[in-house]
Write an enzyme that holds these catalytic residues in place. Structure first.
Site, short mmCIF file in Angstrom:
data_model
loop_
_atom_site.label_atom_id
_atom_site.label_comp_id
_atom_site.label_asym_id
_atom_site.label_seq_id
_atom_site.Cartn_x
_atom_site.Cartn_y
_atom_site.Cartn_z
N GLU A 95 -15.57 -7.37 4.95
CA GLU A 95 -14.75 -6.19 5.79
C GLU A 95 -14.56 -5.59 4.55
OE1 GLU A 95 -10.01 -6.37 6.34
OE2 GLU A 95 -10.75 -5.67 8.16
N GLU B 244 -2.25 -12.32 11.67
CA GLU B 244 -3.45 -11.16 12.39
C GLU B 244 -3.84 -10.59 11.08
OE1 GLU B 244 -4.47 -10.62 15.23
OE2 GLU B 244 -3.10 -11.59 16.74
N LYS C 88 8.98 -5.16 7.18
CA LYS C 88 8.50 -4.75 6.44
C LYS C 88 7.30 -3.45 6.29
CE LYS C 88 5.90 -5.08 3.25
NZ LYS C 88 5.27 -4.07 2.71
N CYS D 112 -9.15 -2.60 12.14
CA CYS D 112 -9.41 -3.93 12.40
C CYS D 112 -11.12 -4.18 12.87
CB CYS D 112 -8.37 -4.91 12.53
SG CYS D 112 -7.83 -5.29 14.18
P1 NAD Z 1 -2.62 -5.58 3.15
O1 NAD Z 1 -2.69 -7.39 3.53
O2 NAD Z 1 -2.66 -5.51 1.90
O3 NAD Z 1 -0.79 -5.59 3.78
C1 NAD Z 1 -0.82 -5.52 4.66
C2 NAD Z 1 0.67 -6.06 4.99
O4 NAD Z 1 1.40 -7.20 3.94
C3 NAD Z 1 2.04 -4.69 3.44
O5 NAD Z 1 2.79 -4.07 4.46
C4 NAD Z 1 1.91 -5.54 2.25
O6 NAD Z 1 3.42 -4.43 1.31
C5 NAD Z 1 2.12 -6.95 2.80
N1 NAD Z 1 1.42 -7.48 1.44
C6 NAD Z 1 0.78 -7.46 0.28
N2 NAD Z 1 1.26 -8.23 -0.37
C7 NAD Z 1 1.77 -9.63 0.16
C8 NAD Z 1 2.63 -10.68 0.13
N3 NAD Z 1 1.81 -11.24 -0.92
N4 NAD Z 1 3.82 -11.45 1.09
C9 NAD Z 1 3.14 -10.54 1.01
N5 NAD Z 1 3.37 -9.17 2.17
C10 NAD Z 1 2.60 -8.68 1.33
O7 NAD Z 1 -3.54 -5.17 3.88
P2 NAD Z 1 -3.06 -3.59 4.59
O8 NAD Z 1 -4.20 -2.90 3.37
O9 NAD Z 1 -2.10 -2.72 4.77
O10 NAD Z 1 -4.32 -3.74 6.25
C11 NAD Z 1 -5.86 -3.39 6.73
C12 NAD Z 1 -5.83 -4.79 6.17
O11 NAD Z 1 -4.67 -5.36 7.51
C13 NAD Z 1 -7.51 -5.35 7.04
O12 NAD Z 1 -8.22 -6.32 6.59
C14 NAD Z 1 -7.43 -5.11 8.52
O13 NAD Z 1 -8.35 -5.72 9.01
C15 NAD Z 1 -6.12 -5.34 8.74
N6 NAD Z 1 -5.67 -5.83 10.24
C16 NAD Z 1 -5.75 -6.46 10.86
C17 NAD Z 1 -5.04 -5.56 12.17
C18 NAD Z 1 -5.10 -6.83 13.20
O14 NAD Z 1 -5.03 -6.56 14.58
N7 NAD Z 1 -5.91 -8.15 13.09
C19 NAD Z 1 -4.68 -4.52 13.31
C20 NAD Z 1 -4.62 -4.10 11.93
C21 NAD Z 1 -5.25 -4.24 10.29
#
Ligand code: NAD
Length: 521
Positions: A415, A273, A198, A312
């Protein structure tokens, strides 16, 4: 390709080898963040589509997909893909890497438009995606089929083997859409699993394209499935679904916590992650020469502002030795103000827009809060003036340097995920380490010094999953990536990144069986 035509008609859900519209018929427009205009339409899946995709992945893993001609219920783990010899699985992954490089221009451009990054960043992402497929292909191909362990007696043959976990739910974010997906998809496939991915609802296009390439490479139907749609429906259903064996999530702390809670009910394996608040520690000795100073400033700029800070591992906390602070920050602010913003697809642009209006509003609110808490603005802090190359409707924000910050400030603790760099100072090595470790996260950090002993000492004390010495940002597919603390659970890449997708099984064979006589009757 037929699939592409279907996708243009909004058939972006792939389940059991078929491209489908959302069962509800709902669609979503995909927005170019450089001008806020829609440029693609995808299916807006929900729980029902998720159930269809999970059933397809389950059937492919268990061999109940009708492929045996008997329409049987299958036997757990006895589908075509988990039973495919490792050498064939590795060969398919290498074909995928070749196809990615064949389509590098197209995919790099798509990633640029979807996520707002420059085309060159998009191309580099595709190279890294291909590297991930190659790495995991080579890793499984070179492995011994099992590890014989010494049972302490010649009468026992004991071996530990590794088997796929089963149906994997892979949930990914919008900042590196295809790269984050590939760090999950490549090891999941290498280990013999089936999956439902997804992608983020706002950047799904390259992940859809990757599924097309997996099909073209010859992956059996039902092994690779995708549901485009939001997190609170598709993501949440995947996390709770009883037929999903593992959920691997990359995203923010709030959603990650919800995923872990939902997954706990069915005791799934969970890999998370999450975010980071990453320190970039600069000692004065690193700036003692003009060359050293220029390098440290240049890399601090890169650490904080590449992809507009939506990384991230962004080095969003500059922790610089007090004696060089003023010179360092002045030069940093001067160069930050010169970063060329614009549409990522245009020549000469160094930074694209933020991914969404929501992300820009979030950034603005953090900057306003920091100024209210006493931070001093040295550069940026506003939207740029619109121009021929900066559409007024785009989600642009100037690279921002906030001086005189301290650890109690919200902007230092949370963040931002935008182009905002905070500056803190230290006087001693102990103070530098204490500041760098004073975060609930622990994803990455860097130390800049010419003193080799100090470099090792500080790196040894930093509580972060990746520590750079005199560098920032590089990663290697063969080295683990992940975080301490609230940056997550588990690791991607490296041998541990493959191990996440496997179950270890100990097979103990008694070569000379006889009664134990524990019970004497
Ligand atoms: P997000 O948490 O809003 O969304 C991530 C994914 O989770 C999306 O596909 C979203 O639709 C889904 N999602 C949202 N709510 C959910 C739920 N309740 N249940 C299941 N899935 C759900 O994050 P974002 O805004 O897309 O990305 C930014 C974040 O990702 C930042 O915090 C960043 O640090 C982190 N990130 C971490 C890494 C790493 O390697 N540690 C890499 C890239 C991004």
């Amino acid at each position: 390709m037929a699939e592409k035509t279907e996708q243009q008609a909004g058939k972006t859900i792939h389940a059991g080898g078929e491209w489908l519209e959302a069962a509800s018929g709902a669609t979503r427009e995909i927005i170019d963040p450089a001008d806020a205009l829609p440029f693609a339409v995808v299916a807006e899946g929900d729980e029902k589509d998720t159930d269809i995709a999970v059933a397809a992945a389950r059937a492919a893993f268990d061999g109940s997909d009708g492929g045996d001609g008997r329409g049987s219920a299958g036997v757990r783990g006895e589908g075509a893909w988990p039973r495919t010899p490792v050498a064939e699985r590795a060969a398919l992954l290498r074909r995928v890497a070749d196809l990615l490089l064949r389509d590098r221009e197209r995919l790099g451009l798509l990633e640029s438009r979807d996520a707002g990054k420059t085309v060159e960043e998009g191309r580099v992402d595709i190279d890294c995606v291909a590297d991930a497929f190659r790495y995991f292909a080579d890793l499984v191909a070179a492995e011994a089929p099992g590890r014989v362990v010494d049972a302490g007696t010649p009468d026992v043959h004991s071996v530990v083997v590794h088997e796929p976990v089963g149906v994997c739910a892979l949930i990914t974010p919008w900042n590196y859409p295809l790269l984050q997906a590939s760090w999950k998809i490549a090891p999941a496939l290498a280990a013999g699993n089936t999956f439902v991915v997804k992608p983020s609802e706002i950047t799904p296009l390259t992940t859809i394209a990757l599924i097309e390439l997996l099909v073209e490479a010859g992956l059996p139907a039902g092994v690779a499935n995708i549901v485009t749609g939001p997190g609170h429906t598709v993501g949440a259903r995947l996390a709770e679904h009883p037929d999903v064996d593992l959920v691997s999530f990359t995203g923010g702390l709030v959603s990650g916590t919800k995923v872990a809670q939902a997954a706990a009910v069915t005791v799934k394996k969970v890999a998370l992650e999450l975010g980071g608040k990453n320190p970039n520690v600069v000692f004065a000795d690193a700036c003692a020469t003009e060359e050293g100073f220029d390098t440290a400033v240049d890399q601090a700029l890169n650490a904080a502002f590449i992809h507009s800070g939506q990384v991230c591992s962004a080095g969003s906390r500059l922790i610089v030795e007090e004696t060089v602070r003023e010179r360092f920050v002045a030069e940093l602010a001067r160069r930050a103000a010169k970063i060329r913003l614009g549409r990522g697809t245009e020549d000469g642009v160094e930074c694209g827009p933020l991914v969404s209006e929501q992300q820009r509003a979030r950034t603005e609110s953090y900057v306003a809060g920091a100024l209210a808490e006493g931070a001093v603005l040295r550069s940026g802090g506003r939207r740029p003036e619109p121009s021929a190359t900066l559409p007024a409707t785009g989600y642009f924000y100037e690279p921002t340097v906030l001086d005189q910050c301290h650890r109690e400030m919200t902007v230092v603790r949370e963040e931002v995920f935008g182009p905002v760099l905070t500056v803190e100072t230290f006087r001693t090595e102990d103070e530098a380490v204490a500041l760098a470790n004073d975060t609930e996260y622990g994803l990455a950090g860097a130390v800049w010094t010419t003193d080799a002993g100090r470099a090792r000492r500080v790196a040894g004390r930093l509580r972060h999953g990746t520590v750079w010495i005199n560098d920032f940002h590089p990663y290697l597919p063969q080295a683990e990536w992940g975080g301490f603390g609230k940056s997550g659970v588990g690791r991607e890449l490296g041998p541990s990144g493959l191990a996440e997708y496997r179950e270890a099984k100990h097979v103990y064979q008694n070569l000379a069986p006889g009664p134990v006589r524990w019970f004497t009757g």
